[in-house]
Write an enzyme that holds these catalytic residues in place. Structure first.
Site, mmCIF file in Angstrom:
data_model
loop_
_atom_site.group_PDB
_atom_site.id
_atom_site.type_symbol
_atom_site.label_atom_id
_atom_site.label_comp_id
_atom_site.label_asym_id
_atom_site.label_seq_id
_atom_site.Cartn_x
_atom_site.Cartn_y
_atom_site.Cartn_z
ATOM 1 N N TYR A 53 1.062 -1.475 -0.227
ATOM 2 C CA TYR A 53 -0.447 0.267 0.097
ATOM 3 C C TYR A 53 0.866 1.288 -0.140
ATOM 4 C CZ TYR A 53 -4.177 -3.084 1.082
ATOM 5 O OH TYR A 53 -5.193 -3.509 0.999
ATOM 6 N N PRO A 217 -16.865 -3.127 0.720
ATOM 7 C CA PRO A 217 -17.998 -3.829 0.763
ATOM 8 C C PRO A 217 -19.279 -2.707 -0.157
ATOM 9 C CG PRO A 217 -17.118 -1.933 2.856
ATOM 10 C CD PRO A 217 -16.018 -3.167 1.923
ATOM 11 N N LEU A 223 -21.932 0.847 -3.798
ATOM 12 C CA LEU A 223 -23.890 0.695 -3.208
ATOM 13 C C LEU A 223 -22.993 2.294 -2.099
ATOM 14 C CD1 LEU A 223 -23.234 -3.070 -2.622
ATOM 15 C CD2 LEU A 223 -24.802 -2.297 -3.772
ATOM 16 N N GLY A 224 -23.124 2.833 -2.232
ATOM 17 C CA GLY A 224 -23.148 4.175 -1.555
ATOM 18 C C GLY A 224 -24.273 5.067 -1.988
#
Length: 330
Positions: A53, A217, A223-224
Protein backbone atom coordinates in the site's frame (compact mmCIF):
# COMPACT_ATOMS: atom_id res chain seq x y z
CA UNK A 1 -18.44 -1.26 19.15
CA UNK A 2 -19.55 -4.87 19.11
CA UNK A 3 -16.91 -7.59 19.17
CA UNK A 4 -16.60 -11.17 17.99
CA UNK A 5 -13.95 -13.88 17.85
CA UNK A 6 -11.74 -13.98 14.77
CA UNK A 7 -12.68 -17.36 13.39
CA UNK A 8 -11.73 -20.22 15.71
CA UNK A 9 -9.15 -18.14 17.58
CA UNK A 10 -9.47 -16.58 21.01
CA UNK A 11 -8.76 -13.17 19.47
CA UNK A 12 -11.53 -10.59 19.92
CA UNK A 13 -11.96 -8.05 17.13
CA UNK A 14 -14.53 -5.36 16.33
CA UNK A 15 -17.35 -5.93 13.82
CA UNK A 16 -15.77 -3.25 11.63
CA UNK A 17 -12.20 -3.42 10.35
CA UNK A 18 -10.26 -0.26 9.56
CA UNK A 19 -8.80 -0.45 6.07
CA UNK A 20 -5.82 1.82 5.45
CA UNK A 21 -5.30 1.57 1.69
CA UNK A 22 -6.15 5.26 1.22
CA UNK A 23 -3.54 6.41 3.75
CA UNK A 24 -0.84 8.04 1.69
CA UNK A 25 -2.29 7.97 -1.83
CA UNK A 26 -5.52 9.85 -0.99
CA UNK A 27 -5.33 10.82 2.70
CA UNK A 28 -2.28 12.65 4.04
CA UNK A 29 -0.46 11.54 7.17
CA UNK A 30 -2.08 14.01 9.55
CA UNK A 31 -5.60 13.12 8.46
CA UNK A 32 -4.71 9.41 8.48
CA UNK A 33 -3.57 9.72 12.09
CA UNK A 34 -6.80 11.53 12.98
CA UNK A 35 -8.89 8.77 11.40
CA UNK A 36 -6.96 6.08 13.29
CA UNK A 37 -7.42 7.97 16.55
CA UNK A 38 -11.15 8.27 15.89
CA UNK A 39 -11.42 4.59 14.96
CA UNK A 40 -9.65 3.52 18.13
CA UNK A 41 -11.81 5.84 20.23
CA UNK A 42 -14.88 4.21 18.64
CA UNK A 43 -13.64 0.75 19.61
CA UNK A 44 -12.33 -0.46 16.25
CA UNK A 45 -9.28 -2.55 17.07
CA UNK A 46 -8.42 -4.51 13.90
CA UNK A 47 -6.41 -2.34 11.51
CA UNK A 48 -5.68 -3.81 8.07
CA UNK A 49 -2.88 -2.82 5.73
CA UNK A 50 -0.42 -4.37 3.25
CA UNK A 51 3.24 -3.94 2.50
CA UNK A 52 2.45 -2.74 -1.03
CA UNK A 53 0.00 0.00 0.00
CA UNK A 54 1.19 3.41 -1.07
CA UNK A 55 1.59 1.95 -4.55
CA UNK A 56 4.01 2.78 -7.34
CA UNK A 57 7.11 4.57 -6.17
CA UNK A 58 5.56 4.87 -2.70
CA UNK A 59 5.12 1.19 -1.87
CA UNK A 60 5.34 0.78 1.88
CA UNK A 61 4.27 4.35 2.60
CA UNK A 62 1.01 3.29 4.28
CA UNK A 63 2.86 1.03 6.72
CA UNK A 64 5.18 3.94 7.50
CA UNK A 65 2.21 6.21 8.28
CA UNK A 66 0.83 3.60 10.66
CA UNK A 67 4.26 3.12 12.23
CA UNK A 68 4.56 6.86 12.86
CA UNK A 69 1.13 6.78 14.51
CA UNK A 70 2.20 3.92 16.78
CA UNK A 71 5.30 5.91 17.72
CA UNK A 72 3.09 8.60 19.26
CA UNK A 73 2.48 6.20 22.13
CA UNK A 74 -0.65 6.37 24.25
CA UNK A 75 -1.07 2.58 24.11
CA UNK A 76 -1.89 2.81 20.41
CA UNK A 77 0.07 -0.30 19.50
CA UNK A 78 -1.16 -2.30 22.48
CA UNK A 79 -4.80 -1.63 21.63
CA UNK A 80 -4.53 -2.50 17.94
CA UNK A 81 -4.74 -5.93 16.35
CA UNK A 82 -2.35 -5.23 13.49
CA UNK A 83 -2.83 -7.00 10.16
CA UNK A 84 -0.64 -6.63 7.11
CA UNK A 85 0.01 -8.65 3.95
CA UNK A 86 2.78 -10.18 1.85
CA UNK A 87 2.94 -11.17 -1.83
CA UNK A 88 3.56 -8.17 -4.09
CA UNK A 89 6.98 -7.20 -5.40
CA UNK A 90 8.21 -4.23 -3.43
CA UNK A 91 10.87 -3.14 -5.91
CA UNK A 92 10.41 0.00 -7.99
CA UNK A 93 8.35 -0.50 -11.14
CA UNK A 94 10.39 -2.20 -13.84
CA UNK A 95 13.11 -3.06 -11.33
CA UNK A 96 11.86 -6.40 -10.04
CA UNK A 97 14.45 -8.87 -8.79
CA UNK A 98 13.94 -12.64 -8.34
CA UNK A 99 12.68 -13.77 -4.93
CA UNK A 100 11.43 -10.31 -3.93
CA UNK A 101 7.78 -11.26 -4.21
CA UNK A 102 5.26 -14.07 -3.65
CA UNK A 103 5.44 -16.64 -0.86
CA UNK A 104 8.82 -18.33 -0.92
CA UNK A 105 10.35 -18.81 2.52
CA UNK A 106 13.02 -16.31 1.52
CA UNK A 107 10.59 -13.57 0.57
CA UNK A 108 8.31 -14.16 3.56
CA UNK A 109 11.28 -13.69 5.88
CA UNK A 110 12.46 -10.60 4.03
CA UNK A 111 8.97 -9.09 3.83
CA UNK A 112 8.20 -9.58 7.51
CA UNK A 113 11.38 -7.82 8.60
CA UNK A 114 10.75 -4.93 6.19
CA UNK A 115 7.14 -4.51 7.37
CA UNK A 116 8.19 -4.58 11.03
CA UNK A 117 10.69 -1.79 10.35
CA UNK A 118 8.13 0.38 8.54
CA UNK A 119 5.44 -0.31 11.15
CA UNK A 120 7.88 0.44 13.99
CA UNK A 121 6.79 -2.59 15.99
CA UNK A 122 8.26 -5.92 17.05
CA UNK A 123 5.42 -8.17 15.90
CA UNK A 124 2.50 -8.48 13.49
CA UNK A 125 -0.70 -9.90 14.95
CA UNK A 126 -2.24 -11.17 11.71
CA UNK A 127 0.06 -11.81 8.75
CA UNK A 128 -1.91 -12.37 5.55
CA UNK A 129 -1.01 -13.91 2.20
CA UNK A 130 -2.28 -11.35 -0.32
CA UNK A 131 -2.70 -13.89 -3.12
CA UNK A 132 -2.08 -17.56 -3.80
CA UNK A 133 1.41 -18.55 -4.95
CA UNK A 134 1.06 -21.38 -7.43
CA UNK A 135 4.81 -22.06 -7.42
CA UNK A 136 5.35 -22.49 -3.67
CA UNK A 137 4.15 -25.47 -1.64
CA UNK A 138 2.30 -24.98 1.61
CA UNK A 139 4.92 -27.16 3.30
CA UNK A 140 7.48 -24.45 2.53
CA UNK A 141 5.11 -21.65 3.49
CA UNK A 142 4.21 -23.21 6.84
CA UNK A 143 7.85 -23.94 7.63
CA UNK A 144 8.59 -20.24 7.18
CA UNK A 145 5.55 -19.28 9.25
CA UNK A 146 6.48 -21.66 12.07
CA UNK A 147 9.91 -20.06 12.32
CA UNK A 148 8.44 -16.55 12.47
CA UNK A 149 5.92 -17.56 15.13
CA UNK A 150 8.73 -19.09 17.21
CA UNK A 151 10.70 -15.86 16.81
CA UNK A 152 7.69 -13.86 18.03
CA UNK A 153 7.47 -11.83 14.82
CA UNK A 154 3.95 -12.95 13.88
CA UNK A 155 1.07 -14.47 15.88
CA UNK A 156 -1.65 -15.55 13.44
CA UNK A 157 -1.81 -16.11 9.69
CA UNK A 158 -4.63 -15.35 7.27
CA UNK A 159 -5.30 -15.46 3.55
CA UNK A 160 -6.65 -12.94 1.08
CA UNK A 161 -8.22 -13.62 -2.31
CA UNK A 162 -7.91 -17.40 -1.87
CA UNK A 163 -10.33 -19.77 -3.63
CA UNK A 164 -12.03 -22.35 -1.45
CA UNK A 165 -9.83 -25.22 -2.53
CA UNK A 166 -6.67 -23.33 -1.54
CA UNK A 167 -8.09 -22.62 1.92
CA UNK A 168 -8.69 -26.35 2.28
CA UNK A 169 -5.25 -27.24 0.90
CA UNK A 170 -3.51 -24.77 3.20
CA UNK A 171 -5.20 -26.00 6.36
CA UNK A 172 -5.00 -29.69 5.51
CA UNK A 173 -1.24 -29.24 5.02
CA UNK A 174 -1.03 -27.40 8.35
CA UNK A 175 -2.92 -30.19 10.09
CA UNK A 176 -0.67 -32.84 8.58
CA UNK A 177 2.45 -31.01 9.71
CA UNK A 178 1.12 -30.65 13.25
CA UNK A 179 1.84 -27.79 15.60
CA UNK A 180 0.69 -25.22 13.04
CA UNK A 181 -2.64 -23.50 13.61
CA UNK A 182 -3.09 -22.78 9.90
CA UNK A 183 -5.14 -20.01 8.35
CA UNK A 184 -7.48 -18.22 10.77
CA UNK A 185 -9.03 -15.66 8.42
CA UNK A 186 -9.85 -15.04 4.77
CA UNK A 187 -10.14 -11.57 3.30
CA UNK A 188 -12.27 -11.68 0.16
CA UNK A 189 -14.34 -9.56 -2.20
CA UNK A 190 -17.89 -9.86 -0.88
CA UNK A 191 -20.86 -7.51 -0.89
CA UNK A 192 -24.49 -7.31 -2.01
CA UNK A 193 -23.49 -6.86 -5.65
CA UNK A 194 -20.74 -9.50 -5.62
CA UNK A 195 -21.84 -12.69 -3.85
CA UNK A 196 -19.82 -15.39 -5.62
CA UNK A 197 -17.82 -15.95 -2.42
CA UNK A 198 -20.94 -17.62 -0.99
CA UNK A 199 -20.51 -20.57 -3.35
CA UNK A 200 -17.12 -21.90 -2.25
CA UNK A 201 -14.94 -19.42 -0.35
CA UNK A 202 -17.20 -18.71 2.62
CA UNK A 203 -18.29 -22.35 3.06
CA UNK A 204 -14.62 -23.41 3.08
CA UNK A 205 -13.77 -20.65 5.55
CA UNK A 206 -16.58 -21.70 7.89
CA UNK A 207 -15.65 -25.39 7.61
CA UNK A 208 -12.05 -24.68 8.63
CA UNK A 209 -12.86 -22.04 11.24
CA UNK A 210 -11.65 -18.94 9.38
CA UNK A 211 -13.15 -15.55 10.07
CA UNK A 212 -14.34 -13.87 6.85
CA UNK A 213 -13.24 -10.26 6.36
CA UNK A 214 -14.96 -8.80 3.28
CA UNK A 215 -13.16 -6.10 1.32
CA UNK A 216 -14.89 -3.52 -0.90
CA UNK A 217 -18.18 -3.80 1.03
CA UNK A 218 -19.64 -0.91 -1.02
CA UNK A 219 -18.33 -2.38 -4.29
CA UNK A 220 -16.24 0.61 -5.20
CA UNK A 221 -18.97 3.07 -4.15
CA UNK A 222 -21.71 1.43 -6.22
CA UNK A 223 -23.68 0.57 -3.06
CA UNK A 224 -23.12 3.91 -1.36
CA UNK A 225 -25.99 5.87 -2.90
CA UNK A 226 -24.14 6.73 -6.08
CA UNK A 227 -27.20 7.62 -8.21
CA UNK A 228 -28.71 9.79 -5.50
CA UNK A 229 -25.42 11.63 -5.11
CA UNK A 230 -25.33 12.26 -8.85
CA UNK A 231 -28.85 13.66 -8.89
CA UNK A 232 -28.71 15.74 -5.71
CA UNK A 233 -25.11 16.80 -5.52
CA UNK A 234 -23.88 16.62 -9.06
CA UNK A 235 -21.16 14.18 -7.97
CA UNK A 236 -20.11 11.97 -10.84
CA UNK A 237 -19.37 8.33 -10.19
CA UNK A 238 -15.83 7.17 -10.80
CA UNK A 239 -13.85 3.96 -11.02
CA UNK A 240 -15.72 0.68 -10.62
CA UNK A 241 -19.02 2.41 -9.88
CA UNK A 242 -18.91 4.50 -13.06
CA UNK A 243 -18.00 1.50 -15.20
CA UNK A 244 -20.80 -0.58 -13.68
CA UNK A 245 -23.46 2.09 -14.20
CA UNK A 246 -22.79 2.10 -17.95
CA UNK A 247 -24.69 -1.20 -18.00
CA UNK A 248 -28.40 -0.28 -18.09
CA UNK A 249 -29.38 -3.45 -16.21
CA UNK A 250 -26.94 -2.67 -13.41
CA UNK A 251 -28.13 0.93 -13.25
CA UNK A 252 -31.74 -0.23 -12.94
CA UNK A 253 -30.71 -2.66 -10.17
CA UNK A 254 -28.92 0.07 -8.22
CA UNK A 255 -31.88 2.42 -8.68
CA UNK A 256 -34.18 -0.24 -7.20
CA UNK A 257 -31.75 -0.66 -4.31
CA UNK A 258 -31.67 3.05 -3.54
CA UNK A 259 -35.46 3.35 -3.91
CA UNK A 260 -36.00 0.50 -1.42
CA UNK A 261 -33.73 2.06 1.18
CA UNK A 262 -35.14 5.56 0.70
CA UNK A 263 -38.61 4.12 1.32
CA UNK A 264 -37.40 2.76 4.66
CA UNK A 265 -35.29 5.78 5.59
CA UNK A 266 -31.98 3.93 5.52
CA UNK A 267 -28.72 5.24 4.05
CA UNK A 268 -27.44 2.93 1.27
CA UNK A 269 -23.83 2.69 2.43
CA UNK A 270 -24.88 1.90 5.99
CA UNK A 271 -27.36 -0.71 4.77
CA UNK A 272 -24.70 -2.46 2.67
CA UNK A 273 -22.44 -2.77 5.71
CA UNK A 274 -25.28 -3.81 8.01
CA UNK A 275 -26.28 -6.53 5.53
CA UNK A 276 -22.77 -7.99 5.62
CA UNK A 277 -22.94 -8.08 9.41
CA UNK A 278 -25.96 -10.40 9.13
CA UNK A 279 -24.12 -12.92 6.94
CA UNK A 280 -22.97 -16.23 8.44
CA UNK A 281 -19.23 -16.45 8.95
CA UNK A 282 -18.52 -12.74 8.51
CA UNK A 283 -16.25 -11.29 11.19
CA UNK A 284 -16.51 -7.72 9.95
CA UNK A 285 -16.20 -5.80 6.68
CA UNK A 286 -13.22 -3.60 5.92
CA UNK A 287 -14.06 0.10 5.73
CA UNK A 288 -11.52 2.41 4.17
CA UNK A 289 -12.57 5.95 5.09
CA UNK A 290 -10.88 8.93 3.49
CA UNK A 291 -12.58 11.32 5.90
CA UNK A 292 -13.91 11.37 9.44
CA UNK A 293 -17.52 11.57 8.20
CA UNK A 294 -17.08 8.38 6.18
CA UNK A 295 -15.86 6.67 9.34
CA UNK A 296 -18.84 7.99 11.31
CA UNK A 297 -21.24 6.63 8.69
CA UNK A 298 -19.60 3.20 8.85
CA UNK A 299 -19.88 3.16 12.64
CA UNK A 300 -23.62 3.79 12.46
CA UNK A 301 -23.97 0.58 10.45
CA UNK A 302 -22.89 -1.52 13.45
CA UNK A 303 -26.00 -0.42 15.36
CA UNK A 304 -28.32 -0.62 12.36
CA UNK A 305 -30.78 -3.52 12.41
CA UNK A 306 -32.35 -4.13 9.03
CA UNK A 307 -36.01 -5.17 9.09
CA UNK A 308 -37.16 -8.45 7.60
CA UNK A 309 -38.89 -6.43 4.87
CA UNK A 310 -35.66 -4.67 3.94
CA UNK A 311 -33.65 -7.90 4.03
CA UNK A 312 -36.20 -9.60 1.79
CA UNK A 313 -36.12 -6.65 -0.60
CA UNK A 314 -32.31 -6.72 -0.77
CA UNK A 315 -32.40 -10.45 -1.48
CA UNK A 316 -34.86 -9.87 -4.31
CA UNK A 317 -32.72 -7.13 -5.87
CA UNK A 318 -29.38 -8.92 -5.35
CA UNK A 319 -30.10 -12.67 -5.38
CA UNK A 320 -27.13 -14.84 -4.55
CA UNK A 321 -26.09 -17.77 -6.71
CA UNK A 322 -26.80 -20.21 -3.91
CA UNK A 323 -24.49 -22.86 -2.44
CA UNK A 324 -22.37 -25.22 -4.50
CA UNK A 325 -22.81 -27.64 -6.11
CA UNK A 326 -26.51 -26.80 -6.46
CA UNK A 327 -25.72 -23.36 -7.91
CA UNK A 328 -24.15 -24.87 -11.01
CA UNK A 329 -25.05 -28.58 -10.97
CA UNK A 330 -28.80 -28.84 -10.41
Amino acid sequence: MKYTQLGRTGLKVGRLVLGTMNFGPQTDEADSHAIMDAALDAGINLFDTANVYGWGENKGRTEEIIGNWFAKGGERRDKVVLATKVYANMAAEGDAWPNHDKLSALNIRRAVDASLKRLRTDHIDLYQFHHIDRATSFDEIWQAVDTLVQQGKILYVGSSNFPGYKIAQANETAARRGGTIGLVSEQCLYNLAERRAEMEVIPAAREYGLGVIPWSPLHGGLLGGVIKKQVEGGRRASGRAADSLKDTAVRAQIQSYEDLLEKHGVEPGEAALAWLLTRPGVTGPIVGPRTGEQLASALRAVELELSEEVLAGLEEIFPGSGPSPEAFAW
